[in-house]
Design a protein around this motif. Structure first.
Motif: not given
Length: 185
Positions: A104-107, A119-124, A165-174, A177-181
Motif C-alpha cells: 500500500c505505502v511503498s513507493s 503529506q503521505m501521512a496526511e493523506s492516510i 477480510s476487513i483488513l485486506f479490503r481496507i488495504r486495497k482501498k488504501l 487511494y494512495l495511487k490516486k493521490e
C-alpha cells in the motif's frame, strides 16, 4: 490523577510526574512496545525510556492528549529497537504486519523528503477518516498498536477470518487511494 495535573507536575519539574505517569500509563505503553518487540524485558526498557523521553520533552511541549503523546514516544522507541534487532528476526508477527502494509505505502524507496512523508501521512489520515469508524479502529489496532488478529477479533467480537477480510479490503482501498493521490506507483 488526571492528565492536566500530571502535565502540570512535569512543568513544575516535580519528579512525581514520572511516578504518576507510570501508574496511569505503564500498562498501555508496555502493550504497545510488546506488540512490536515480543519481548518483555525490551518492552519494559522501552517504557522506562518513554517516561524519560516525556520528562525531557515536557516542557516545552504541552501535549493535548497525554496517552497519544506517550504512545507515540513508546512506538518510536520500540520501532528503533526493532530495527536494531531486525537482522536477528526476533519478531515474525511484526514483520508480517509490516509486509501487509508494504504494497500500500511503498513507493520503490523514493520517499526521500520529510515533506513528502508528512503529506503521505496526511493523506492516510484523510483516508481513514473516510471509512467506517469500526473499520478505522480495526486498522489502527493492527497497524498502529500492532495487535494480533486474534486480539482484534476478540476486541471487536468478530471472527479472525472477518478481521483478515476487513483488513485486506481496507488495504486495497488504501492502495487505490494512495495511487490516486500519486504516492504509490
Amino acid at each position: 490523577m488526571n492528565d492536566r495535573d500530571i502535565i502540570q507536575l512535569y512543568f513544575a519539574r516535580n519528579e512525581s510526574a514520572v511516578e504518576e505517569t507510570s501508574k496511569k500509563y505503564k500498562k498501555y505503553c508496555t502493550q504497545i512496545a510488546r506488540n512490536i518487540l515480543s519481548n518483555v524485558e525490551d518492552s519494559e526498557e522501552c517504557v522506562n525510556d518513554t517516561f524519560l523521553g516525556a520528562w525531557e520533552a515536557i516542557p516545552p511541549k504541552s501535549p493535548e492528549k497525554l496517552s497519544s503523546f506517550l504512545g507515540r514516544i513508546t512506538r518510536n522507541i520500540a520501532l528503533n529497537k526493532y530495527d536494531y534487532y531486525k537482522a536477528k528476526k526476533r519478531n515474525k508477527e511484526f514483520e508480517t504486519i509490516l509486509d501487509e502494509l508494504n504494497d500500500c505505502v511503498s513507493s520503490s524507496d523514493n520517499v526521500e523528503s520529510q515533506y513528502e512523508g508528512e503529506q503521505m501521512a496526511e493523506s492516510i489520515s484523510e483516508f481513514l477518516q473516510s471509512i467506517k469508524e469500526d473499520h478505522r479502529n480495526i486498522f489502527l489496532r493492527r497497524y498502529w498498536y500492532s495487535d494480533s488478529m486474534t486480539d482484534i477479533a476478540s476486541r471487536f467480537a468478530i471472527s479472525e477470518s472477518k478481521t483478515k477480510s476487513i483488513l485486506f479490503r481496507i488495504r486495497k482501498k488504501l492502495q487505490i487511494y494512495l495511487k490516486k493521490e500519486g504516492y504509490v506507483l
